[in-house]
Design a protein around this motif. Structure first.
Motif, PDB file in Angstrom:
ATOM      1  N   ASP A 172       8.614   9.212  -0.851  1.00 29.51           N
ATOM      2  CA  ASP A 172       7.629   8.692   0.102  1.00 29.51           C
ATOM      3  C   ASP A 172       8.230   7.694   1.085  1.00 29.51           C
ATOM      4  O   ASP A 172       7.626   6.667   1.393  1.00 29.51           O
ATOM      5  CB  ASP A 172       6.473   8.013  -0.638  1.00 29.51           C
ATOM      6  CG  ASP A 172       5.663   9.027  -1.428  1.00 29.51           C
ATOM      7  OD1 ASP A 172       5.801  10.221  -1.137  1.00 29.51           O
ATOM      8  OD2 ASP A 172       4.926   8.615  -2.329  1.00 29.51           O
TER       9      ASP A 172
ATOM     10  N   LEU B 295      -1.842   6.263   5.464  1.00 32.48           N
ATOM     11  CA  LEU B 295      -2.235   7.387   6.314  1.00 32.48           C
ATOM     12  C   LEU B 295      -3.751   7.437   6.436  1.00 32.48           C
ATOM     13  O   LEU B 295      -4.303   7.650   7.521  1.00 32.48           O
ATOM     14  CB  LEU B 295      -1.703   8.695   5.719  1.00 32.48           C
ATOM     15  CG  LEU B 295      -2.017   9.956   6.523  1.00 32.48           C
ATOM     16  CD1 LEU B 295      -1.387   9.885   7.909  1.00 32.48           C
ATOM     17  CD2 LEU B 295      -1.505  11.203   5.799  1.00 32.48           C
ATOM     18  N   GLU B 296      -4.417   7.206   5.338  1.00 32.44           N
ATOM     19  CA  GLU B 296      -5.874   7.266   5.341  1.00 32.44           C
ATOM     20  C   GLU B 296      -6.483   6.138   6.175  1.00 32.44           C
ATOM     21  O   GLU B 296      -7.389   6.361   6.970  1.00 32.44           O
ATOM     22  CB  GLU B 296      -6.369   7.160   3.902  1.00 32.44           C
ATOM     23  CG  GLU B 296      -7.609   7.990   3.636  1.00 32.44           C
ATOM     24  CD  GLU B 296      -7.730   8.285   2.158  1.00 32.44           C
ATOM     25  OE1 GLU B 296      -8.322   7.444   1.465  1.00 32.44           O
ATOM     26  OE2 GLU B 296      -7.189   9.317   1.711  1.00 32.44           O
ATOM     27  N   GLU B 297      -5.921   4.948   6.021  1.00 33.76           N
ATOM     28  CA  GLU B 297      -6.509   3.789   6.694  1.00 33.76           C
ATOM     29  C   GLU B 297      -6.176   3.723   8.182  1.00 33.76           C
ATOM     30  O   GLU B 297      -6.991   3.299   8.992  1.00 33.76           O
ATOM     31  CB  GLU B 297      -6.038   2.495   6.025  1.00 33.76           C
ATOM     32  CG  GLU B 297      -6.832   2.152   4.778  1.00 33.76           C
ATOM     33  CD  GLU B 297      -6.379   0.826   4.187  1.00 33.76           C
ATOM     34  OE1 GLU B 297      -6.183  -0.141   4.951  1.00 33.76           O
ATOM     35  OE2 GLU B 297      -6.205   0.770   2.955  1.00 33.76           O
TER      36      GLU B 297
ATOM     37  N   LYS C  63       0.860  -1.191   0.000  1.00 33.68           N
ATOM     38  CA  LYS C  63       0.000   0.000   0.000  1.00 33.68           C
ATOM     39  C   LYS C  63       0.895   1.239   0.000  1.00 33.68           C
ATOM     40  O   LYS C  63       2.001   1.212   0.507  1.00 33.68           O
ATOM     41  CB  LYS C  63      -0.879   0.013   1.254  1.00 33.68           C
ATOM     42  CG  LYS C  63      -1.851  -1.152   1.319  1.00 33.68           C
ATOM     43  CD  LYS C  63      -3.222  -0.703   0.877  1.00 33.68           C
ATOM     44  CE  LYS C  63      -4.119  -1.851   0.594  1.00 33.68           C
ATOM     45  NZ  LYS C  63      -5.268  -2.070   1.328  1.00 33.68           N
ATOM     46  N   SER C  64       0.358   2.315  -0.560  1.00 37.04           N
ATOM     47  CA  SER C  64       1.160   3.535  -0.618  1.00 37.04           C
ATOM     48  C   SER C  64       1.091   4.271   0.717  1.00 37.04           C
ATOM     49  O   SER C  64       0.221   4.012   1.547  1.00 37.04           O
ATOM     50  CB  SER C  64       0.658   4.445  -1.728  1.00 37.04           C
ATOM     51  OG  SER C  64      -0.545   5.062  -1.306  1.00 37.04           O
ATOM     52  N   LYS C  65       2.019   5.204   0.871  1.00 28.84           N
ATOM     53  CA  LYS C  65       2.084   6.018   2.075  1.00 28.84           C
ATOM     54  C   LYS C  65       0.759   6.725   2.332  1.00 28.84           C
ATOM     55  O   LYS C  65       0.277   6.799   3.465  1.00 28.84           O
ATOM     56  CB  LYS C  65       3.227   7.027   1.887  1.00 28.84           C
ATOM     57  CG  LYS C  65       3.390   8.018   3.005  1.00 28.84           C
ATOM     58  CD  LYS C  65       4.630   8.872   2.765  1.00 28.84           C
ATOM     59  CE  LYS C  65       4.664  10.043   3.743  1.00 28.84           C
ATOM     60  NZ  LYS C  65       5.928  10.773   3.724  1.00 28.84           N
ATOM     61  N   GLU C  66       0.160   7.239   1.255  1.00 29.02           N
ATOM     62  CA  GLU C  66      -1.119   7.947   1.384  1.00 29.02           C
ATOM     63  C   GLU C  66      -2.235   7.023   1.858  1.00 29.02           C
ATOM     64  O   GLU C  66      -3.006   7.367   2.756  1.00 29.02           O
ATOM     65  CB  GLU C  66      -1.539   8.543   0.043  1.00 29.02           C
ATOM     66  CG  GLU C  66      -1.122   9.989  -0.136  1.00 29.02           C
ATOM     67  CD  GLU C  66      -1.233  10.401  -1.586  1.00 29.02           C
ATOM     68  OE1 GLU C  66      -2.315  10.192  -2.173  1.00 29.02           O
ATOM     69  OE2 GLU C  66      -0.231  10.891  -2.131  1.00 29.02           O
ATOM     70  N   GLU C  67      -2.316   5.867   1.247  1.00 27.75           N
ATOM     71  CA  GLU C  67      -3.362   4.914   1.632  1.00 27.75           C
ATOM     72  C   GLU C  67      -3.229   4.527   3.097  1.00 27.75           C
ATOM     73  O   GLU C  67      -4.214   4.437   3.827  1.00 27.75           O
ATOM     74  CB  GLU C  67      -3.275   3.652   0.761  1.00 27.75           C
ATOM     75  CG  GLU C  67      -3.730   3.877  -0.665  1.00 27.75           C
ATOM     76  CD  GLU C  67      -3.398   2.684  -1.568  1.00 27.75           C
ATOM     77  OE1 GLU C  67      -4.183   2.407  -2.464  1.00 27.75           O
ATOM     78  OE2 GLU C  67      -2.343   2.039  -1.360  1.00 27.75           O
TER      79      GLU C  67
ATOM     80  N   SER D 266      10.004  13.516   1.941  1.00 25.60           N
ATOM     81  CA  SER D 266      10.289  12.174   1.429  1.00 25.60           C
ATOM     82  C   SER D 266      10.951  11.296   2.495  1.00 25.60           C
ATOM     83  O   SER D 266      11.122  10.102   2.276  1.00 25.60           O
ATOM     84  CB  SER D 266      11.176  12.261   0.192  1.00 25.60           C
ATOM     85  OG  SER D 266      12.350  12.974   0.484  1.00 25.60           O
TER      86      SER D 266
ATOM     87  N   THR E  80       1.847   7.840   9.805  1.00 27.67           N
ATOM     88  CA  THR E  80       2.662   8.370   8.714  1.00 27.67           C
ATOM     89  C   THR E  80       3.902   7.504   8.540  1.00 27.67           C
ATOM     90  O   THR E  80       4.628   7.251   9.501  1.00 27.67           O
ATOM     91  CB  THR E  80       3.123   9.799   9.025  1.00 27.67           C
ATOM     92  OG1 THR E  80       1.985  10.572   9.370  1.00 27.67           O
ATOM     93  CG2 THR E  80       3.806  10.419   7.828  1.00 27.67           C
TER      94      THR E  80
END
Ligand SMILES: Nc1ncnc2c1ncn2[C@@H]1O[C@H](COP(=O)(O)OP(=O)(O)OP(=O)(O)O)[C@@H](O)[C@H]1O
Ligand SMILES: [Mg+2]
Lengths: 280, 399
Positions: B239, B34-36, B28-32, B64, B40
Motif C-alpha cells: 500500500d 481514498l474514501e475520505e 490512516k490507511s490508503k483505503e480510508e 503496491s 490515491t
C-alpha cells in the motif's frame, strides 16, 4: 408557450456579424490587400507555369509517379493515363491546372497551419478545450457561408478561394495531428523522457514519427475537402474545372457539366491514391 | 557513500495531496484516505539508501506502488513530498536542466513492455540516449554496437524491434540503457513480460553482466523468486509503504510481519536455502594429534557413526568411520592417517538445497561443507528434510 418571446426584440446578430466583418476588412486592409495582390499573382504564376509544361510530359510524370507510388502496380498508373488523356481530349487541361494549383496551395497552407495547431492541442488541455468547438463550428457551417467574408476580405479570384478552403479543410489535419500525438503510448513517452529528451526532441524524434500515419490520414482528408471546395470557390471567381461546372449549371447544360464534374472526380481519385500511398 | 538516498518520499495522486498527507500523518490507511479525500496514495514516505554496485530489489503486489516509486527516482513522476539524492544532488528539487543532465548521464531505465521505438532499427534504438545528447554519429554507433554485442545481439542491429522476440526486444532495451554508461539502472518489471524460461535466462545474464559492470541497479518485480535470485537487498512494499528492507535471507528467515510472511510462504525453499543455512558445527579430530582411540571416544560421546578429520587449521583431510576406528584400535594402529577415508562428499556453502538433496541420499556419511579446503560444517540428512519441509529456525540455529 413562447409568448413572452414576443416582447423580446430581434437580436441584431446578422447586423453584428456584418459590422464585425466590415471592421475587420477596414482595419486589416493593409494586410489583406497585399496578400490579395502578391499571393494572387503568385498563384496565377504557378498555374501559368504548370499550364505551360507540355501536357504530355505532365501526364507521363504522373503515370510514372503513380506506378512507383502504388508499389509498382499498374492500376493507378493506367487509370491516371486514361483519365488525364480524357481531360486533355475534352479541352479542359488549362482548367485542370488551375484547379490543381488551387488544391495544392490550399492543402499546403492547411498543413502548414494545421499541424502546429494540432501539436499545440495535443500538448495543452486548455488549448484542446478551446480549439475543439471551433473546429466543430468550422466543419459544420455550410461551406458557402465562408465565401462571403472571403469576398469581403480578398475580393474575388483564387485568393478568396484559398481562404475559404483553408477554413473548410484545415480541421481534419488539426484533429488527426492531435489524435496521433495523444495516441503515442505512455511508455514510449516515458522512455524518451527517461533518457533526458528535451520537449522538442521528444516531439520530433518520438511523437511525430509515431503519429505520422494518423497525421497523413488527416492530411488526406484535408486534401479531399480542399478539392470539394473548388467547385464552391468558383462561385467567387476562382478559375478551373469548378467554374465550368458552375456555368453549365447556370445554363442548364447537362453534358458540359458532366464532363467538368468527371474531370474533378478523376483528379480527386488520383490525388487520393497518391496521398494514401505516401502513408505506407 | 550511497549512490541513491531516498528520504521520506511520498506521492499522492489526486487533487488535494496536502489533505491526504495530513491523514497519512494520522496513520490512516490508503483505503480510508481514498474514501475520505478521493486521493490515491502511490508511495507513502519511503526511505532507503542504495550503495554503489548493489542490486536493490523493490517487491510488492500489484498496486503496491513499485512503479510509482521507481518513477519518482528519475522524476518521471513528480514527488509530492520528500527527497531523492543521487550522489548528494537532490533530484526532487532541482531544475529541469539539471534533471535532464542526470537522466542523460547517470540513470537509465528499462521498461516492462520494452518501450522500444518501432520506427527505429535496433541500432538506432540503442543509440537513442547518445543521439539526444548530441554525441556524433560514429562514436554513438560504436558504443551502441558494443552494448548490443554485450547483450548478444550483435547480429541484429539492422532489424526493427517488431521483428524480434520478446526476450530479444528486452535485450535491446537493456542495451539501450547501457549505451549511456549510467551509474544507475532502473528496471521496472523488466522481465515480467517474458515467459519463464527466457526470464530465467535474462536474470542469469543480468547477473553475469553485473559481475563486470558493477552498476547500481534498482530492480522492480512482483515475483519473490526473482527478487531472491538477483537481489542483494530487497525492499517489500505494501500500500505504498516499505514494510521491510533486508537481504534475501533476512526476508525469508525473519519476515517483519504477516504481510511479508504471506509473501514468503509459498517460496520454494529448496531454491533459496543453501548449504550454509542448514549445516551444523562439525565434530572433528586432529590428524596430527589424535589417534583412533580419541576418534572412537568422540563418536561415542556425540552418538556418531563417523567423524571428520582435519588438521590444525581445519583443512579437511577425510573421515573415519566407527568400524574402521575400532578395528584399528584393536590392531593398535596409532596414526589416524593410516585409516583415513578420503572419499569425502563435499559441497560449498552456496550449494542449493536441491543439489544437496540429490547428493545426500547416496552418501554414507554427512556431507562436508568446505571453503578453500577448510571444513565449515556438516549437513545431515535430517536437516535437509527439515528445511525442505519449511521447519522454522533451521537457519538461525547455525548462523
Ligand atoms: N497516474 C495515476 N493516477 C492515479 N493513481 C495512480 C496513478 N498511477 C498509479 N496510481 C495508483 O497508485 C498506486 C500504485 O500504483 P503502481 O503502478 O505504482 O503500482 P505497482 O506496484 O507498480 O503495481 P503493478 O504491479 O500492477 O505494476 C495504485 O493504487 C494505482 O492505482
Ligand atoms: Mg508497476
Amino acid at each position: 408557450m413562447l409568448d413572452f418571446m414576443e416582447n423580446v426584440p430581434v437580436i441584431p446578430l446578422a447586423e453584428g456579424v456584418s459590422w464585425l466583418t466590415d471592421r475587420i476588412t477596414e482595419i486589416f486592409s493593409f494586410i489583406f490587400e497585399p496578400i490579395q495582390n502578391q499571393f494572387g499573382a503568385f498563384m496565377e504564376w504557378t498555374s501559368g507555369q504548370l499550364a505551360s509544361i507540355p501536357p504530355i510530359i505532365v501526364i507521363l510524370l504522373v503515370v510514372i509517379g503513380a506506378f512507383f507510388a502504388s508499389g509498382k502496380k499498374f492500376g493507378l498508373a493506367a487509370f491516371s493515363l486514361v483519365g488525364l488523356l480524357l481531360i486533355y481530349n475534352q479541352e479542359s487541361w488549362e482548367q485542370l491546372m488551375s484547379t490543381f494549383t488551387l488544391v495544392l496551395i490550399s492543402s499546403l497552407l492547411c498543413v502548414i497551419i494545421g499541424v502546429p495547431i494540432g501539436i499545440l492541442m495535443s500538448k495543452s488541455r486548455i488549448a484542446q478545450a478551446i480549439i475543439t468547438p471551433i473546429l466543430d463550428f468550422m466543419q459544420t457551417m455550410p461551406a458557402f457561408v465562408y465565401l462571403i467574408p472571403a469576398v469581403a476580405f480578398f475580393s474575388i479570384g483564387m485568393v478568396p478561394g484559398v481562404f475559404a478552403s483553408l477554413v473548410f479543410a484545415t480541421p481534419p489535419t488539426v484533429r488527426f495531428t492531435n489524435l496521433g500525438i495523444r495516441q503515442v503510448s505512455e511508455e514510449l513517452i516515458e522512455a524518451s523522457e527517461s533518457f533526458g529528451s528535451t520537449g522538442s526532441q521528444k516531439l520530433f524524434k518520438v511523437e511525430m514519427p509515431m503519429a505520422k500515419q494518423t497525421i497523413m490520414a488527416g492530411i488526406n482528408q484535408t486534401v479531399m475537402l480542399a478539392l470539394s471546395m473548388v467547385v464552391i470557390a468558383s462561385m467567387i471567381g476562382a478559375p478551373g474545372l469548378g467554374r465550368d461546372v458552375l456555368s453549365s449549371l447556370q445554363r442548364a447544360e447537362v453534358g458540359t457539366g458532366f464532363v467538368a464534374g468527371l474531370g474533378i472526380v478523376i483528379l480527386a481519385i488520383i490525388i487520393d491514391r497518391f496521398t494514401q500511398s505516401l502513408n505506407k | 557513500m550511497p549512490v541513491i538516498k531516498v528520504e521520506s518520499l511520498s506521492k499522492v495522486f489526486g487533487k488535494h495531496p496536502e489533505r491526504a498527507l495530513k491523514l497519512l500523518d494520522e496513520n490512516k490507511s490508503k483505503e480510508e484516505i481514498l474514501e475520505e479525500t478521493g486521493n490515491t496514495v502511490g508511495v507513502n514516505r519511503a526511505s532507503f539508501e542504495v550503495e554503489e554496485g548493489e542490486v536493490f530489489v523493490i517487491m510488492g503486489l500489484s498496486g503496491s506502488g513499485k512503479s510509482t516509486l521507481v518513477r519518482l527516482l528519475n522524476r518521471l513522476i513528480e514527488p509530492t513530498e520528500g527527497n531523492v539524492y543521487v550522489e548528494e544532488e537532490n533530484l526532487a528539487t532541482m531544475d529541469k536542466e539539471s534533471l535532464r543532465k542526470i537522466r542523460r548521464e547517470k540513470m537509465s531505465m528499462v521498461f516492462q513492455r520494452f518501450a522500444l521505438f518501432p520506427h527505429r532499427t535496433v541500432l538506432s534504438n540503442t543509440e537513442f540516449g547518445l543521439e539526444i545528447q548530441g554525441v556524433d554519429k560514429a562514436e554513438r554507433r560504436e558504443k551502441a554496437e558494443k552494448a548490443l554485442e554485450l547483450v548478444g545481439l550483435g547480429g541484429y542491429i539492422h532489424q526493427t524491434p517488431g521483428q524480434l522476440s520478446g526476450g530479444m526486444q528486452q535485450r535491446v532495451g537493456l542495451a539501450r540503457a547501457l549505451t549511456n554508461d549510467p551509474q544507475v539502472l532502473l528496471m521496472d518489471e523488466a522481465f515480467s513480460a517474458l515467459d519463464p524460461l527466457i526470464r530465467k535466462e535474462m536474470q542469469d545474464e543480468l547477473l553475469d553482466l553485473q559481475e563486470t559492470m558493477k552498476k547500481t541497479i534498482i530492480f522492480i518485480t512482483h515475483d519473490l523468486d526473482e527478487a531472491l535470485r538477483i537481489g542483494d537487498r530487497i525492499a517489500l512494499m505494501k500500500d505504498g509503504s516499505i514494510v521491510q528492507i533486508g537481504t534475501p535471507e533476512d526476508i525469508l528467515v525473519n519476515p517483519a510481519n504477516d504481510y511479508v510472511e504471506k509473501f514468503v510462504e509459498d517460496v520454494d525453499r529448496s531454491k533459496i536455502l543453501t548449504a550454509e543455512h542448514i549445516m551444523k558445527r562439525p565434530e572433528t579430530v586432529d590428524i596430527d594429534k589424535h589417534g583412533p582411540r580419541v576418534a572412537l571416544e568422540r563418536m561415542r560421546e556425540e552418538g556418531l557413526s563417523s567423524i571428520y578429520v582435519t588438521d590444525r587449521r581445519r583443512t579437511l583431510k577425510g573421515y573415519v568411520s566407527a568400524d574402521t576406528a575400532s578395528k584399528a584400535r584393536n590392531e593398535d594402529v596409532r596414526n589416524i592417517s593410516e585409516i583415513l577415508n578420503t572419499d569425502v562428499p563435499t559441497v560449498d556453502k552456496d550449494t542449493s538445497l536441491n543439489e544437496i538433496f540429490e547428493q545426500i541420499y547416496d552418501s554414507p556419511v554427512p556431507i562436508a561443507v568446505v571453503e578453500d579446503g577448510k571444513l565449515l560444517g556438516v549437513i545431515v540428512r535430517g536437516a535437509v528434510i527439515g528445511a525442505l519441509a519449511g521447519e522454522n529456525g533451521v537457519t538461525t540455529e547455525n548462523a
